[in-house]
Structure formats: C-alpha cells, structure tokens
Write an enzyme that holds these catalytic residues in place. Sequence first.
Site, PDB file in Angstrom:
ATOM      1  N   GLU A 165      92.568  79.546  32.457  1.00  0.00           N
ATOM      2  CA  GLU A 165      91.975  79.087  33.730  1.00  0.00           C
ATOM      3  C   GLU A 165      93.040  78.448  34.615  1.00  0.00           C
ATOM      4  O   GLU A 165      92.945  77.277  35.017  1.00  0.00           O
ATOM      5  CB  GLU A 165      90.824  78.123  33.479  1.00  0.00           C
ATOM      6  CG  GLU A 165      89.622  78.806  32.879  1.00  0.00           C
ATOM      7  CD  GLU A 165      88.365  77.946  32.841  1.00  0.00           C
ATOM      8  OE1 GLU A 165      88.482  76.718  32.922  1.00  0.00           O
ATOM      9  OE2 GLU A 165      87.264  78.526  32.739  1.00  0.00           O
ATOM     10  N   GLU A 323      84.705  84.228  28.563  1.00  0.00           N
ATOM     11  CA  GLU A 323      84.148  82.948  28.098  1.00  0.00           C
ATOM     12  C   GLU A 323      82.766  82.761  28.686  1.00  0.00           C
ATOM     13  O   GLU A 323      82.580  82.965  29.900  1.00  0.00           O
ATOM     14  CB  GLU A 323      84.960  81.756  28.632  1.00  0.00           C
ATOM     15  CG  GLU A 323      86.129  81.317  27.835  1.00  0.00           C
ATOM     16  CD  GLU A 323      86.725  80.022  28.412  1.00  0.00           C
ATOM     17  OE1 GLU A 323      85.967  79.157  28.887  1.00  0.00           O
ATOM     18  OE2 GLU A 323      87.949  79.912  28.382  1.00  0.00           O
TER      19      GLU A 323
HETATM   20  C1  GLA Z   1      86.611  76.354  30.403  1.00  0.00           C
HETATM   21  C2  GLA Z   1      87.874  76.406  29.556  1.00  0.00           C
HETATM   22  C3  GLA Z   1      87.633  76.206  28.103  1.00  0.00           C
HETATM   23  C4  GLA Z   1      86.620  75.122  27.869  1.00  0.00           C
HETATM   24  C5  GLA Z   1      85.361  75.468  28.607  1.00  0.00           C
HETATM   25  C6  GLA Z   1      84.255  74.472  28.389  1.00  0.00           C
HETATM   26  O1  GLA Z   1      86.016  77.543  30.590  1.00  0.00           O
HETATM   27  O2  GLA Z   1      88.587  77.591  29.749  1.00  0.00           O
HETATM   28  O3  GLA Z   1      88.871  75.865  27.502  1.00  0.00           O
HETATM   29  O4  GLA Z   1      87.133  73.906  28.301  1.00  0.00           O
HETATM   30  O5  GLA Z   1      85.630  75.482  29.975  1.00  0.00           O
HETATM   31  O6  GLA Z   1      83.086  74.857  29.044  1.00  0.00           O
END
Ligand code: GLA
Length: 677
Positions: A165, A323
């Site tokens: 991210e 994710e």
């Molecule tokens: C983001 C991050 C993860 C985690 C999630 C929690 O998507 O990429 O590492 O912290 O949030 O929801």
Amino acid sequence: MTELVSRSHDQPAGRTFPWIAEGMAFGGDYSPEQWAEEVWVEDVALMQRAGVNSVNLGVFSWGLLEVADGVFEWGWLDRILDLLHEGGIGVNLSTPTAAPPIWLLQTHPEIATVDENGVRTGQGGRLAWSPSSATFRRYALRMVRALAERYRDHPALRLWHVSNEIGNENSRCYSDETAVAWRAWLEAKYTTVDAVNDSWGSAFWGHHYTSFTQIEPPRFARASHNPGLLLDFDRFSSDALLGHYLAEREVLREVTPDIPVTTNFMIMSFTQVDDYGRWAEEVDVVANDHYTISSDPLRHSELSFSADRTRGIAKGDPWLLIEHSTSAVNWQTVNRAKEPGELTRNSLAHIARGADGALFFQWRMSTAGAEQFHSGIVTHAGADSKVFREVEALGAALKNLAPVVGSRVESARVAILFDHDSASAQSFGRMPSTLLTPQDLPKRLHRAFAARHIAVDVVPSTVDLSGYSLVVVPTLYLVSDEAAERIAEFARGGGHVVVSYFSGIVDESSRVREGGYPGAFRDLLQIRTDEFFPLFEDESVELDNGWTADLWTESLELRGATALASYRSGERQGVPALTRASVGTGTATYLASRPDDDAMLQFVDELAELASLPVIADADAGLELVRRVGADASFLFALNHTAGTLTVREGGTDLITGEEHGSTVTVPAGGAVVVMR
Ligand code: GLA
C-alpha cells in the site's frame, strides 16, 4: 504439488504471464515470522484444508531479513518458502520495504516523512519513509536486489508484491528533500515560473513567485492553500511514490524478467494516491485492497462500485483482490465481525466483477502488535470457528470456479465517469457545500443501476466512449477540454449523456471556467446557471414530476434545453431541475438536484428506456447480478443480499454445486450461485 496454470493473462503493461495460481487465487497475507516454526507445519496443513493456493509473504519482514546494515539472515524465509512449495502453495513474495528496520531509522532518521508542521515521523509504525529520500531509495533497492537474487529460481515464487500500500501512511511528505523534488517536478511540468503563476492564479493574495526556489510544499498555513497548488502537490506526491515503485520494479525485472510484478492499490481511498489509472499501466496485474465499513448498511453496494472501478482502472482485464477481510478490521470506530455468509458474498462479488482471485488480510490473527484484533482466516479461537469453516467452504466453491479465470465481465452499455483528479480537486479549497462529496452521487447512481440489473462500467473520463449507449457524468467537478469535447461528440453521434450538478466547473489547473455553470458542459446541455443554492442538511425539495430531492439547487436557465421537471417547493419554485437537450442524434440531460432513492430508481428506469438498455438477466429484485464471458461460456453470478429466497430466470449449470437447472435457478437467502451456460 500445484502446477503453474494453464491460462495466460494479458496485462495492462502488455506482458503475458501464467496466472499466479491454479484456477482462482485464494489465500492471504501470511506472516510466519510472528509464529514458532511448529505452527508453520500446522499452517500449511490448514491452508491445504481451506483450499489456499496463494499467499502474500514477507510483507513487513525487512528488519528480520536484514538484521543490521548489510547483514542478511535468510534462514527462516528459505525454510517457509520450501514448506509452502512442498504444500503446493504459490507465493507472492513481497519486497519488505513498507517497514524499514529500526537500525535504519536510527542511523538515518532523515529518510522519514515530515508532516506539514515540520514534525518528522518517528519509528514504531510502518511506511515511515519519504519517496524523495535518496538514502531510503538506496537501502530499499539493495534489499530488493538481495531478495530477488536469493529467490529468483525458487519454484514457489509466482508474483512480486512490491512493498505494501505505497502511499498509505506516507502519502505526503513536506521535508526539505521533498521540496527539491517538488520544484524539479514543477519545472519539468511548467518550464517557467510564470507558467506556474498563470496556472495557479497566484496573483490571489499576492502569492506571486519569481523563481522556482521560492515554491515550497504546502506546509502549515492558517488559511487555505491555493487549490491549484494543492492539486499539483497531490499529483507530484503520487508521481514520487510511483517513482519508488518503478525503481523497485526495475530491479525485479532485471533479476527475474519472467516473474510478474504488482503492488497493492487502495482504489477507494481518495486521500493517498492520485490516479491509479497511471499506476495500472506499470503493473503486470492490477491488485487491489478493499475493506467494507461495518457500520454502512449499504456496504455491499460500495463494494460493487469499488470492484467496478477497479475493473475500469484495469481496462477490463481480470485483476486480483489481493486483500480484504474475513471478518472485523481494527481501524474503524466500531469493528464488528461480518455476518455469516458475508465473507463469501464479498469474495464472490469481487470475483463476479472481474477479480481472478480473493486473498485475505491475513492468514492467522496476530496475538501481538498493532493489529491484534484484526480478523484472519485462523482466528484467536483457532480453526474451530465460524470464519475458518466459511473460508473452507469458500475455498471448495472457488475450486469449481476455475473455468471463470481469464473471462471478462460482459461489456456494459452504461459508463459512469469517475476521475481521481476531479475528486481530489473537489477536496481542496473552500467549496459551495461540504455536504457534496465526490463519491456520493456516482455511488448512488451505480446502486440504482445495479438494483435494476443494468451493467455499468466505472471508468475514467479518458476512456473511449464509443461502445456505450449512456454516459453518466456525476459531479465531475474537474474535466479537461479534451474529455468534455469527447463527451459532446458522443452525444452528437447518437449517444445519451447525463451530467449532474457541480460538473465541468474547473479546468485541469483547478481554475473555474467562466461564462456560467456548468462551464465545460454548458453548451452541450443548452443551459446556464449563474448561482448555486445548495441545501442545508435537513432540507429537501419537491419536483413537479413527483420526485423528492435534496443537497443541491441552482438558478438554472434554459438556453435551448427543455425542462423535464422543475422545483415545486422551496425558493426556486418553477426553476428547471431536470433538463434535456437534443444534440445531433443524441441527447444531453442535466440533473440539478439529488434525487432520493425512489426518485433515483425512476430516473434510471427513464434512462433505460431512453437508451434501450438491456438487463443482465431476468431475475428478482434484490439480487446482485453480474455476467462474465469466456471464450465458450457465460457465467452469471447472482448474489442474494436479502433474507428471502430469490429467483433467476435463466438455466444452466451451477458451477458451485454442479447442479443442472432448467430455466430457473433459486438463490437462497444470503447465498450465491454462478450459472454457466
Ligand atoms: C491494509 C494493509 C494491511 C493491513 C490491513 C488491515 O490493507 O495493507 O497490512 O494493515 O490494511 O485492514
């Protein structure tokens, strides 16, 4: 062991590679470093039970791999990669650059981002680095190269997952080193400082610059910064982050030219990265992270909008949900667990809308650290849990969906235009109403089309419009001359255009278009507005076509268009609120107020008739329908978000259960079917 698949993916970057899993990718972020090695053996066995075939590994592990400057310890990662490979589980190996090690932050605190107030980020979090830091870049690329060289030939390696991210916690940096990069970016864009002055209208408050060196990042000021400056800083910050991604990608491509590379996007987050459309050109597969907001009763609609927008950014190619959560997250005000069936519907909704896999953050719930109460596949209660059982059933269902991999969502006849640049521009400066948010109307319209089973693409204004019958331009505050002209051309050629309030207001420099609102679309719509009368929070208005509307009214005059409806109540009684003009062989409709849910459905019905829009299938209201189409089959996804049984009047084989259906399929309350024919 699992063989690499079968099917190839042609991806935005123009490269082709084998899909990362056999069939649908299924699994999640795996952090074995948080557990004793005995647990790893149990993990792999449980993964096999759950049908997991793909994990994101090593995401935050830099400090455990490079334990001191230039000192690498690979043992644990060697062992878990081998174990996963033996278990038939493919690995999306992450470059661990999202979390710099403590030793690096201690020796080079200057790599960290600095906020508007000059406060440097301390250690203890993640993404505590500035993309403009040359020192950070040097250390990060050394780590990436070492990792790539070590695992270049590892048979478990399917995909590079660059950092994590990028732009989440480090979306903006205001350091002196950033200021230098920002000025260089401006100079490359504008060449002369006078061009910057012109673009930003810096005569306002006398902010005239006589040299690039006088320009600073928008650091703390007591009154608003110039919106043009803020928008450019947003674009610069995104480019700086993209520059970091590209630098990592170049190392990876050099060492492992045949392994695809991606990074996880946050497409529905509007404060971090500008224009994922540009980023999408640089990844081998678009990968997105998506989380629902548990307090939002319409969260499945928000998910559908996000997934359609992700597909729009991927230019219709299959993408990867890299994710999402099995259940509760830990970063909302109230983090409620998902209801039974919800994780399954969420995963299938993303897949229906073009994802070729659904991965979760995370495999095993942490017991320590900042995400202790974030759900996982293996919960604090272990595998004997509602979540694990549901994941196991989903894994089995997804195995049966392998034929869907590589198929595309059937072309829609409706495009909703949505640009990040416009959304950002709308968030800068002082606006006529802070109640008007850039995502609100696009999502409401999307929801109404979805309720009527009409397929919609959510696409940037740069796309080719020729395949559409209806183009919707909702609160597209910023629009380029070029896009406005293509939209007009689309109408002249027989297309139907709908433009809403607060569209076409500013140009790409965020400067207001003169001559009356809605500047860029005034001639197309054959109307002119000279003042806005946005409504207060508890106000609404009646229209003479029976609609109730709120949020917005304006002093609209007809300049050739016809009024389809006018205000029947309030101060603007008799003023047109919905207009239509004939344009060439097409039409241009203007919506000057926000219809409530019932009125929005009536509006969509009227547009469906006007543009002869087909439905995806004949089915009961309350079902979410999407059709994906492959080389020789069509896959109709029907998700039931209601508490009653619903019916689709289409036969075929239910891919999940294998059952054959004649001419109708029933979808149980909260359930889903995928009908192949
Ligand atoms: C983001 C991050 C993860 C985690 C999630 C929690 O998507 O990429 O590492 O912290 O949030 O929801």
